[in-house]
Design an enzyme around this catalytic site. Structure first.
Site, mmCIF file in Angstrom:
data_model
loop_
_atom_site.group_PDB
_atom_site.id
_atom_site.type_symbol
_atom_site.label_atom_id
_atom_site.label_comp_id
_atom_site.label_asym_id
_atom_site.label_seq_id
_atom_site.Cartn_x
_atom_site.Cartn_y
_atom_site.Cartn_z
ATOM 1 C CG ASP A 73 -0.223 0.122 2.539
ATOM 2 O OD1 ASP A 73 0.765 -0.604 2.737
ATOM 3 O OD2 ASP A 73 -0.637 0.935 3.384
ATOM 4 C CD GLU A 103 4.392 0.522 6.826
ATOM 5 O OE1 GLU A 103 5.350 0.760 7.556
ATOM 6 O OE2 GLU A 103 3.947 1.376 6.023
#
Ligand SMILES: [Zn+2]
Length: 226
Positions: A85, A180
């Site tokens: 991400d 994350e």
């Protein structure tokens, strides 16, 4: 190395064009389904390398194994991990990566928004990149090098090891996580299934840096009355 074309840059340029922005407002896992768009590409590329157990689970985690090829019996399993991400702060849609070849030390003006300038005076570490190729976004989006650089490096390393069986190693597990950037990257990791004795996160820093501790990146909200 001889007879090997490194794939990290090619992979990186493709991965950053896939929007994988996470969303701190979301309560689902992964926080955004579009993160799986990259994860599915990773699984397919791993399978094309010959990693038959590469899989994407419902939570958006990719697991894969590079089997051991050493005769030694007591080699620990290590894991290489990175997150797919990108930050919720700046859009990750429509990323146009630009390679600035043989960088000559001049400030880098990003063409799609010329007010976006990467200046050596703001980024002193750039002085160590003279003559190197530098990849940036075009000025209106994130690049997403955090952490698609790590993803591309791990993918290239896997490809390299599989094509060079003369390099002996134990069992290596690969893990690509979602979310994350919003502090939930480990939320649905199946540690039993991962089955690694040691793990290394490949994420941003200067060449040669190894960190052996971390801080808690959780947020805290403090309400003061009176
Ligand atoms: Zn990161």
């Amino acid at each position: 190395m001889e007879n090997y074309t490194y794939t990290a840059i090619d992979r990186f340029l493709r991965y950053v064009q896939i929007d994988t922005q996470s969303d701190p407002q979301s309560t689902s896992n992964p926080s955004t389904e579009k993160q799986k768009d990259l994860s599915r590409v990773l699984v397919q590329e791993l399978q094309e390398m010959g990693i038959t157990d590469a899989e994407l689970d419902q939570w958006g985690y990719v697991y894969a194994t590079i089997p051991a090829n050493t005769d030694k019996t007591t080699v620990p399993t290590i894991c290489f991990c990175s997150h797919v991400d990108t930050s919720p702060d700046v859009t990750g849609a429509g990323v146009k990566p630009i390679i600035h070849q043989h960088w000559n030390g001049a400030d880098i003006v990003l063409p799609d928004d010329v007010s976006e300038v990467i200046r050596v005076t703001d980024h002193p570490d750039l002085q160590y990149q003279l003559g190197n190729d530098i990849i940036t976004a075009s000025g209106t989006t994130l690049l997403g090098a955090d952490n698609k650089a790590g993803v591309a490096e791990i993918m290239d390393a896997a490809n390299y090891l599989l094509m060079h069986p003369e390099i002996k190693h134990g069992r290596i597990r690969l893990l690509f996580t979602p979310d994350e950037e919003i502090g939930r990257g480990t939320e649905k990791v199946d540690i039993q299934k991962l089955g690694a004795d040691f793990g290394y996160t490949i994420d941003g820093e200067a060449l040669g840096t190894l960190e052996d501790e971390t801080f808690s990146a959780d947020a805290v909200k403090i309400t003061i009355q009176g």
